[in-house]
Write an enzyme that holds these catalytic residues in place. Structure first.
Site, PDB file in Angstrom:
ATOM      1  N   ILE A  10      -8.427   7.522  -7.311  1.00  5.92           N
ATOM      2  CA  ILE A  10      -8.662   8.919  -6.823  1.00  5.92           C
ATOM      3  C   ILE A  10      -7.582   9.641  -7.129  1.00  5.92           C
ATOM      4  O   ILE A  10      -7.719  11.066  -7.185  1.00  5.92           O
ATOM      5  CB  ILE A  10      -8.491   8.640  -4.999  1.00  5.92           C
ATOM      6  CG1 ILE A  10      -9.005  10.200  -4.372  1.00  5.92           C
ATOM      7  CG2 ILE A  10      -6.984   8.572  -4.474  1.00  5.92           C
ATOM      8  CD1 ILE A  10      -9.288  10.186  -3.033  1.00  5.92           C
ATOM      9  N   ASN A  23      -0.198   7.473   6.638  1.00 13.26           N
ATOM     10  CA  ASN A  23       0.368   7.054   8.115  1.00 13.26           C
ATOM     11  C   ASN A  23       0.857   8.262   8.641  1.00 13.26           C
ATOM     12  O   ASN A  23       0.984   9.392   8.311  1.00 13.26           O
ATOM     13  CB  ASN A  23       1.436   5.908   7.812  1.00 13.26           C
ATOM     14  CG  ASN A  23       2.721   6.286   7.117  1.00 13.26           C
ATOM     15  OD1 ASN A  23       3.355   7.247   7.469  1.00 13.26           O
ATOM     16  ND2 ASN A  23       2.943   5.396   6.030  1.00 13.26           N
ATOM     17  N   GLY A  31      -1.005   1.138  -0.281  1.00 12.05           N
ATOM     18  CA  GLY A  31      -2.368   1.712  -0.592  1.00 12.05           C
ATOM     19  C   GLY A  31      -2.479   2.959  -1.348  1.00 12.05           C
ATOM     20  O   GLY A  31      -1.700   3.259  -2.288  1.00 12.05           O
ATOM     21  N   VAL A  32      -3.645   3.518  -1.043  1.00  8.51           N
ATOM     22  CA  VAL A  32      -4.002   5.038  -1.597  1.00  8.51           C
ATOM     23  C   VAL A  32      -2.753   5.838  -1.193  1.00  8.51           C
ATOM     24  O   VAL A  32      -2.501   6.817  -1.991  1.00  8.51           O
ATOM     25  CB  VAL A  32      -5.238   5.243  -1.040  1.00  8.51           C
ATOM     26  CG1 VAL A  32      -5.210   5.825   0.521  1.00  8.51           C
ATOM     27  CG2 VAL A  32      -5.906   6.395  -2.100  1.00  8.51           C
ATOM     28  N   ASP A  33      -2.303   5.619  -0.024  1.00  9.09           N
ATOM     29  CA  ASP A  33      -1.194   6.720   0.309  1.00  9.09           C
ATOM     30  C   ASP A  33       0.066   6.414  -0.672  1.00  9.09           C
ATOM     31  O   ASP A  33       0.519   7.551  -1.180  1.00  9.09           O
ATOM     32  CB  ASP A  33      -0.622   6.479   1.705  1.00  9.09           C
ATOM     33  CG  ASP A  33       0.495   7.201   2.329  1.00  9.09           C
ATOM     34  OD1 ASP A  33       0.527   8.394   1.939  1.00  9.09           O
ATOM     35  OD2 ASP A  33       1.290   6.783   3.416  1.00  9.09           O
ATOM     36  N   SER A 116      -8.910   4.321   6.644  1.00 13.85           N
ATOM     37  CA  SER A 116      -8.517   3.160   7.600  1.00 13.85           C
ATOM     38  C   SER A 116      -9.234   1.659   6.969  1.00 13.85           C
ATOM     39  O   SER A 116      -9.036   0.890   7.831  1.00 13.85           O
ATOM     40  CB  SER A 116      -9.217   3.354   9.032  1.00 13.85           C
ATOM     41  OG  SER A 116      -8.266   4.225   9.713  1.00 13.85           O
ATOM     42  N   GLY A 118      -8.137  -0.264   4.674  1.00 14.73           N
ATOM     43  CA  GLY A 118      -7.206  -1.051   4.110  1.00 14.73           C
ATOM     44  C   GLY A 118      -6.651  -1.989   4.946  1.00 14.73           C
ATOM     45  O   GLY A 118      -7.147  -2.477   5.761  1.00 14.73           O
ATOM     46  N   TYR A 120      -5.393  -1.151   7.692  1.00 17.31           N
ATOM     47  CA  TYR A 120      -5.767  -0.422   8.896  1.00 17.31           C
ATOM     48  C   TYR A 120      -6.851  -1.273   9.612  1.00 17.31           C
ATOM     49  O   TYR A 120      -7.155  -1.505  10.793  1.00 17.31           O
ATOM     50  CB  TYR A 120      -5.886   0.930   9.203  1.00 17.31           C
ATOM     51  CG  TYR A 120      -4.587   1.947   9.305  1.00 17.31           C
ATOM     52  CD1 TYR A 120      -3.187   1.144   8.952  1.00 17.31           C
ATOM     53  CD2 TYR A 120      -4.458   3.013   9.563  1.00 17.31           C
ATOM     54  CE1 TYR A 120      -2.391   1.956   8.830  1.00 17.31           C
ATOM     55  CE2 TYR A 120      -3.666   4.075   9.730  1.00 17.31           C
ATOM     56  CZ  TYR A 120      -2.285   3.373   9.189  1.00 17.31           C
ATOM     57  OH  TYR A 120      -1.186   4.186   9.227  1.00 17.31           O
TER      58      TYR A 120
END
Length: 166
Positions: A10, A23, A31-33, A116, A118, A120
């Site tokens: 992304i 978060n 992850g993506v964050d 959510s 991953g 989560y």
């Protein structure tokens, strides 16, 4: 709104906005964050420090800094706790509030990761149904959004999105 599926990173998309599955601190994570924070550079973290966090289901917008995307819309998805703790409604709010921020900024294109899905632990099929339902909702009068990408991290996720859109 035209909804498409894209499999890949992304952080490489040159769109008006990409959505970060953040978060509640907005200060980066895994992850993506983590990938978005690394690609955007330290300016993103510095800006996020001024926002005071973000509750689950809500969204905040920042510049994209070093990303090809102009903006990052940070939203905090729910941690899956069995589905009886408001998770479906909170996940739907993530999409709704992200789209509303994009409209408020006059944006035409947006890309969503699998919020959510991953660490989560949200069940993939249920999360995909919510994502597609929210993206298919009629846009308000005056909406500038024309295109949404559902970004899949795997071929399995891309297939789930394709099946849901079919």
């Amino acid at each position: 709104m035209d909804i498409r599926i894209w499999q890949g990173d992304i952080t490489t998309l040159a769109l008006d906005a990409i959505v970060n599955a953040a978060n509640s601190t907005l200060l980066g994570g895994g992850g993506v964050d983590g990938a978005i924070h690394r690609a955007a550079g330290p300016e993103l973290l510095a800006h996020c420090r001024t926002l005071g966090g973000c509750p689950t289901g809500e969204a905040r917008i920042t510049p994209g800094f070093r990303l090809p995307a102009r903006f990052v819309i940070h939203t905090v998805g729910p941690v899956w706790r069995g589905g009886d703790h408001g998770e479906p409604g909170l996940l739907a709010c993530c999409y709704r509030n992200s789209l509303a921020l994009a409209d408020a900024q006059g944006l035409a294109s947006i890309a969503f990761p699998a919020i959510s899905c991953g660490v989560y632990g949200y069940p993939l099929e249920a999360a995909v149904r919510i994502a597609v339902t929210e993206l298919r909702r009629p846009r308000p009068a005056g909406s500038t959004l024309q295109r949404a990408l559902l970004v899949a991290f795997s071929e399995d996720m891309a297939r789930l999105y394709r099946d849901a859109l079919a």
